[in-house]
Design an enzyme around this catalytic site. Structure first.
Site, mmCIF file in Angstrom:
data_model
loop_
_atom_site.group_PDB
_atom_site.id
_atom_site.type_symbol
_atom_site.label_atom_id
_atom_site.label_comp_id
_atom_site.label_asym_id
_atom_site.label_seq_id
_atom_site.Cartn_x
_atom_site.Cartn_y
_atom_site.Cartn_z
ATOM 1 N N CYS A 187 -19.082 -12.782 -12.100
ATOM 2 C CA CYS A 187 -19.473 -12.060 -10.884
ATOM 3 C C CYS A 187 -18.772 -12.685 -9.679
ATOM 4 O O CYS A 187 -18.047 -13.662 -9.797
ATOM 5 C CB CYS A 187 -20.982 -12.128 -10.708
ATOM 6 S SG CYS A 187 -21.930 -11.740 -12.186
ATOM 7 N N HIS A 245 17.363 -23.076 -4.762
ATOM 8 C CA HIS A 245 16.153 -23.212 -5.571
ATOM 9 C C HIS A 245 16.432 -22.682 -6.971
ATOM 10 O O HIS A 245 17.049 -21.628 -7.135
ATOM 11 C CB HIS A 245 14.996 -22.445 -4.939
ATOM 12 C CG HIS A 245 13.666 -22.718 -5.592
ATOM 13 N ND1 HIS A 245 13.128 -23.986 -5.664
ATOM 14 C CD2 HIS A 245 12.778 -21.887 -6.197
ATOM 15 C CE1 HIS A 245 11.962 -23.917 -6.288
ATOM 16 N NE2 HIS A 245 11.729 -22.667 -6.627
ATOM 17 N N TYR A 305 -22.462 -7.564 -15.612
ATOM 18 C CA TYR A 305 -21.927 -6.254 -15.253
ATOM 19 C C TYR A 305 -21.246 -5.606 -16.458
ATOM 20 O O TYR A 305 -20.473 -6.244 -17.174
ATOM 21 C CB TYR A 305 -20.903 -6.371 -14.125
ATOM 22 C CG TYR A 305 -21.500 -6.653 -12.767
ATOM 23 C CD1 TYR A 305 -22.358 -5.747 -12.158
ATOM 24 C CD2 TYR A 305 -21.183 -7.819 -12.086
ATOM 25 C CE1 TYR A 305 -22.892 -5.996 -10.903
ATOM 26 C CE2 TYR A 305 -21.701 -8.081 -10.829
ATOM 27 C CZ TYR A 305 -22.569 -7.161 -10.248
ATOM 28 O OH TYR A 305 -23.098 -7.412 -9.007
ATOM 29 N N ASP A 344 -20.115 -14.398 -7.243
ATOM 30 C CA ASP A 344 -20.669 -15.697 -6.870
ATOM 31 C C ASP A 344 -21.288 -16.462 -8.033
ATOM 32 O O ASP A 344 -21.699 -17.609 -7.851
ATOM 33 C CB ASP A 344 -21.758 -15.515 -5.796
ATOM 34 C CG ASP A 344 -21.316 -14.583 -4.684
ATOM 35 O OD1 ASP A 344 -20.295 -14.901 -4.049
ATOM 36 O OD2 ASP A 344 -21.971 -13.557 -4.477
ATOM 37 N N ARG A 391 12.616 -32.271 -3.660
ATOM 38 C CA ARG A 391 11.458 -31.508 -3.152
ATOM 39 C C ARG A 391 10.323 -31.662 -4.162
ATOM 40 O O ARG A 391 10.335 -31.042 -5.215
ATOM 41 C CB ARG A 391 11.814 -30.035 -2.957
ATOM 42 C CG ARG A 391 12.886 -29.796 -1.902
ATOM 43 C CD ARG A 391 12.959 -28.326 -1.515
ATOM 44 N NE ARG A 391 13.176 -27.436 -2.636
ATOM 45 C CZ ARG A 391 14.372 -27.037 -3.069
ATOM 46 N NH1 ARG A 391 15.477 -27.462 -2.471
ATOM 47 N NH2 ARG A 391 14.481 -26.210 -4.096
#
Length: 358
Positions: free
Chosen positions: A303, A163, A257, A305, A215
């Site tokens: 935040c 790799h 916040y 959510d 790949r």
């Protein structure tokens, strides 16, 4: 179909096929499709199913044994290579599900031999470390030693691979050439069913005749390995949400916040139902989203959510919001976050619904 949230990722499966064809026209060799990490966040089951009948896909590559078993359980028949180490105590599962392992050290080989008690051979690809310094053997002597131990043993050596660390960097071509020269020096004149060292970057920016398997990873998902904008590939994933609320705040009011943003004047603030639990990390504060033909800044801390965006009268409740997609590319977003597109798509969490289109 029930949609429980207004936050979703759109996945264009036809773009995956187009990107495979684009790379095939460059190299004209079969591919190992890399679908580790839930197909780079795109959904391993859907991606594998769309690729299993593609004539250019000869193998699948994953990072863990569970990913390999999951592919077998959805009916994938092609060889599957686990690119990393597996817990040795799971060797029975390797045999049962006909999985190919990466053989990357003499110690690992000895452990497999110690626990082996089957009639079928253990299929392996030998991993050579040519400069990444992750896993893999580091010298021609080690390689010859492992090959000699594999003859007339429990191992069936189907391939050999390495790799590249810098194939995507035009300023580090010398390092790439050192790695490829070392790789072919180590394997010498030995022949294998599969010789593979070309990742997406190597296939796009370099040429290699001896490698007989490519790949295809990040390029399959329409992302240039260098992190730059790319007209050749089609970005497969887009991320959207919708405006949940718009409120007017007065000059001097603070947002979110830590009160990290203060309104400079009377402003409209839109709240969006997406946050860092969806993979939109807090570092996105200050970046832009795309709504109704315009770009708007993210204000206040993101935040778990939800997040807030400073908007104007052109934005309305339930308008679709593009986080990344046609107007904000992953390449642009990654640069603004000082990261790589791989990280962004892999961070899109499972609770973000994937909507598949053809």
């Amino acid at each position: 179909m029930t949609h429980y949230r207004d936050t979703y990722a759109c996945i264009r499966l036809d773009y995956i096929q187009d990107n495979v064809e684009t790379l095939y026209q460059k190299v004209h060799k079969p591919f190992m499709a890399i679908i580790k990490a839930n197909a780079y966040g795109h959904g391993y089951q859907q991606v594998a199913n769309v690729l299993k009948d593609n004539p250019h896909i000869s193998m699948f590559g994953v990072a863990t044994l569970k990913e390999a078993i999951d592919l077998r359980n959805i009916g994938i028949q092609q060889d599957i290579l686990v690119l990393g180490a597996i817990p040795i105590e799971d060797l029975d599962l390797v045999i049962r599900y006909d999985i190919t392992l990466s053989l990357f050290s003499k110690d690992y080989m000895d452990e497999i031999q110690r626990l082996y008690h089957h009639h079928q051979p253990v299929k392996v690809h030998i991993k050579i470390d040519t400069g990444m310094n992750r896993i893999g053997i580091k010298s021609k002597k080690e390689f010859e030693d492992i090959l000699s131990h594999c003859q007339n043993s429990i191992f069936q050596v189907d391939g050999v691979f390495t790799h590249f660390a810098t194939a995507d960097d035009p300023l580090q071509k010398e390092a790439y050439h050192r790695q490829i020269e070392m790789f072919y020096d180590v394997i010498g004149n030995h022949t294998f069913r599969y010789i593979h060292c070309q990742n997406s970057a190597a296939m796009m920016y370099h040429h290699d005749e001896r490698s007989n398997l490519g790949r295809i990873g990040i390029a399959m998902y329409g992302i240039d390995p260098s992190g730059e904008e790319c007209d050749e590939l089609k970005q497969v994933m887009s991320l959207y949400t919708r405006v949940a609320m718009i409120k007017k705040v007065k000059k001097g009011e603070r947002i979110g916040y830590g009160h990290t943003y203060t309104a400079l004047e009377d402003e409209y603030i839109a709240t969006l139902p997406i946050g860092y639990a969806d993979g939109l990390i807090r570092a996105n504060q200050g970046r832009q989203v795309y709504i109704a033909g315009h770009y708007y800044p993210i204000v206040g801390r993101i935040c778990m959510d939800q997040m807030m965006v400073k908007v104007d009268e052109n934005v309305h409740l339930h308008d679709r919001v593009e986080i990344f997609g046609e107007h904000i590319s992953l390449a642009r977003m990654a640069k603004e976050l000082s990261t790589i597109p791989y990280e962004i798509v892999c961070l899109v969490s499972e609770r973000v619904e994937r909507i598949y289109q053809k």
